[in-house]
Design an enzyme around this catalytic site. Structure first.
Site, PDB file in Angstrom:
ATOM      1  N   GLY A   1       0.779  -1.245   0.000  1.00 38.23           N
ATOM      2  CA  GLY A   1       0.000   0.000   0.000  1.00 38.23           C
ATOM      3  C   GLY A   1       0.808   1.291   0.000  1.00 38.23           C
TER       4      GLY A   1
ATOM      5  N   GLU B   1       3.987   4.210   6.114  1.00 40.01           N
ATOM      6  CA  GLU B   1       2.710   3.490   5.991  1.00 40.01           C
ATOM      7  C   GLU B   1       1.725   4.256   5.128  1.00 40.01           C
ATOM      8  OE1 GLU B   1       0.908   1.081   6.097  1.00 40.01           O
ATOM      9  OE2 GLU B   1       1.336  -0.277   7.743  1.00 40.01           O
ATOM     10  N   ASP B   2       0.809   3.511   4.543  1.00 40.79           N
ATOM     11  CA  ASP B   2      -0.247   4.151   3.757  1.00 40.79           C
ATOM     12  C   ASP B   2      -1.369   4.669   4.659  1.00 40.79           C
ATOM     13  OD1 ASP B   2      -0.956   1.562   4.489  1.00 40.79           O
ATOM     14  OD2 ASP B   2      -1.701   0.968   2.520  1.00 40.79           O
TER      15      ASP B   2
ATOM     16  N   ARG C   1      -5.322   0.341  -6.740  1.00 37.45           N
ATOM     17  CA  ARG C   1      -4.107   1.006  -6.242  1.00 37.45           C
ATOM     18  C   ARG C   1      -3.650   2.119  -7.172  1.00 37.45           C
ATOM     19  NH1 ARG C   1      -2.071  -2.226  -2.051  1.00 37.45           N
ATOM     20  NH2 ARG C   1      -2.306  -4.464  -2.296  1.00 37.45           N
TER      21      ARG C   1
ATOM     22  N   LYS D   1      -7.051   6.915  10.301  1.00 36.97           N
ATOM     23  CA  LYS D   1      -8.484   6.785  10.619  1.00 36.97           C
ATOM     24  C   LYS D   1      -8.601   6.569  12.124  1.00 36.97           C
ATOM     25  CE  LYS D   1      -9.839   3.609   7.223  1.00 36.97           C
ATOM     26  NZ  LYS D   1     -10.743   2.545   6.761  1.00 36.97           N
TER      27      LYS D   1
ATOM     28  N   PHE E   1     -14.050   3.172   4.038  1.00 35.59           N
ATOM     29  CA  PHE E   1     -13.044   2.358   3.353  1.00 35.59           C
ATOM     30  C   PHE E   1     -12.601   3.072   2.085  1.00 35.59           C
ATOM     31  CE2 PHE E   1     -11.052  -1.014   1.007  1.00 35.59           C
ATOM     32  CZ  PHE E   1     -10.323  -1.630   2.010  1.00 35.59           C
TER      33      PHE E   1
ATOM     34  N   ASP F   1      -5.689  -0.506  -1.676  1.00 34.24           N
ATOM     35  CA  ASP F   1      -6.476  -1.424  -2.497  1.00 34.24           C
ATOM     36  C   ASP F   1      -7.744  -1.921  -1.815  1.00 34.24           C
ATOM     37  OD1 ASP F   1      -5.059  -3.095  -0.533  1.00 34.24           O
ATOM     38  OD2 ASP F   1      -5.847  -4.772  -1.685  1.00 34.24           O
TER      39      ASP F   1
ATOM     40  N   ASP G   1      -5.334   2.220  10.662  1.00 34.40           N
ATOM     41  CA  ASP G   1      -6.759   1.971  10.838  1.00 34.40           C
ATOM     42  C   ASP G   1      -6.941   1.494  12.283  1.00 34.40           C
ATOM     43  OD1 ASP G   1      -9.420   1.575  10.006  1.00 34.40           O
ATOM     44  OD2 ASP G   1      -9.012  -0.437   9.313  1.00 34.40           O
ATOM     45  N   SER G   2      -7.029   0.200  12.515  1.00 36.74           N
ATOM     46  CA  SER G   2      -7.096  -0.298  13.896  1.00 36.74           C
ATOM     47  C   SER G   2      -5.773  -0.024  14.609  1.00 36.74           C
ATOM     48  CB  SER G   2      -7.379  -1.804  13.915  1.00 36.74           C
ATOM     49  OG  SER G   2      -6.250  -2.518  13.482  1.00 36.74           O
ATOM     50  N   GLY G   3      -4.685   0.051  13.847  1.00 37.08           N
ATOM     51  CA  GLY G   3      -3.361   0.265  14.419  1.00 37.08           C
ATOM     52  C   GLY G   3      -2.684  -1.041  14.832  1.00 37.08           C
ATOM     53  N   ASN G   4      -3.385  -2.147  14.687  1.00 39.21           N
ATOM     54  CA  ASN G   4      -2.827  -3.443  15.119  1.00 39.21           C
ATOM     55  C   ASN G   4      -1.554  -3.802  14.359  1.00 39.21           C
ATOM     56  OD1 ASN G   4      -4.793  -4.019  17.079  1.00 39.21           O
ATOM     57  ND2 ASN G   4      -6.214  -4.737  15.510  1.00 39.21           N
ATOM     58  N   THR G   5      -1.551  -3.560  13.060  1.00 41.31           N
ATOM     59  CA  THR G   5      -0.388  -3.910  12.243  1.00 41.31           C
ATOM     60  C   THR G   5       0.847  -3.135  12.713  1.00 41.31           C
ATOM     61  OG1 THR G   5      -1.908  -4.030  10.377  1.00 41.31           O
ATOM     62  CG2 THR G   5       0.430  -4.096   9.852  1.00 41.31           C
ATOM     63  N   LEU G   6       0.705  -1.823  12.784  1.00 37.85           N
ATOM     64  CA  LEU G   6       1.842  -0.983  13.144  1.00 37.85           C
ATOM     65  C   LEU G   6       2.304  -1.181  14.570  1.00 37.85           C
ATOM     66  CD1 LEU G   6       1.558   2.555  11.660  1.00 37.85           C
ATOM     67  CD2 LEU G   6       3.332   0.851  11.390  1.00 37.85           C
TER      68      LEU G   6
END
Ligand code: IMP
Ligand code: MG
Length: 181
Positions: free
Chosen positions: A45, A100-101, A166, A132, A153, A160, A104-109
């Protein structure tokens, strides 16, 4: 500019993107003046954002890519992080900037920052194009944020839906008819 049939509204136009990227680059150029920084591009992303941003940076950078995923093909985060591609560079003692693109939830980062932080970098910071905050679950904030968007979204400028859209040069809200069918 023609709007894609799957997009119901343009949230961040090409002109706005340019302004946002310039303003982020100004802040980064001030913060990292004369320092070498390892940019960690989070695939896929962030590809377009990172390509635009890095060309405006005036300090030396090393570009690394990582692929992590917390999303399936849907629009809701599963919260699970899998590392599909890791960096090869030793980041201990280095300045690291995660690109980062969107947060969102922030879980990934949250998990990514923790994992990279454990490798003893001199500093670690996050630069995200979109945020977000309404959807945040993990305790994480970006050090540099392009723009805050509502809980919708979005696709385009690298983002994507099911690997599509994209290439759109703007950030648009995906029509619900695309994922509700
Ligand atoms: P998080 O872990 O929930 O913060 O989400 C991380 C990843 O989900 C982002 O890096 C994106 O790849 C993807 N994502 C989150 N929100 C959106 C969106 O609105 N459109 C497209 N991808 C998104
Ligand atoms: Mg991403």
């Amino acid at each position: 500019m023609t709007i894609n049939d799957s997009v119901k509204k343009i949230l961040v136009s090409e002109e706005e993107i340019e302004t946002i990227v310039c303003s982020l680059a100004d802040k980064l150029n001030f913060r990292y003046k004369d320092k070498e920084v390892v940019l960690i591009l989070v695939l896929k992303g962030s590809v377009i954002f990172c390509a635009d941003l890095m060309r405006k940076l005036t300090f030396p950078v090393i570009l690394e890519t990582m692929k992590v995923s917390s999303y399936g093909s849907g629009t809701v985060s599963t919260g699970e992080l899998s590392i599909d591609l890791d960096i090869k560079t030793d980041i201990s003692g280095k300045h690291v900037l995660i690109i980062e693109d969107i947060i969102d939830s922030g879980n990934t980062l949250y998990k990514l920052k923790k994992m990279l932080g454990a490798r003893n970098p001199e500093s670690i910071a996050i630069c995200t194009f979109l945020d977000k905050p309404e959807r945040r679950e993990a305790d994480i904030t970006a050090d540099y944020t392009g723009t805050v968007i509502p809980d919708e979204f979005v696709v385009g400028y690298g983002l994507d839906y099911d690997e599509k859209f994209r290439e759109l040069p703007y950030v648009g809200v995906l029509g619900e008819w695309v994922y509700e069918k």
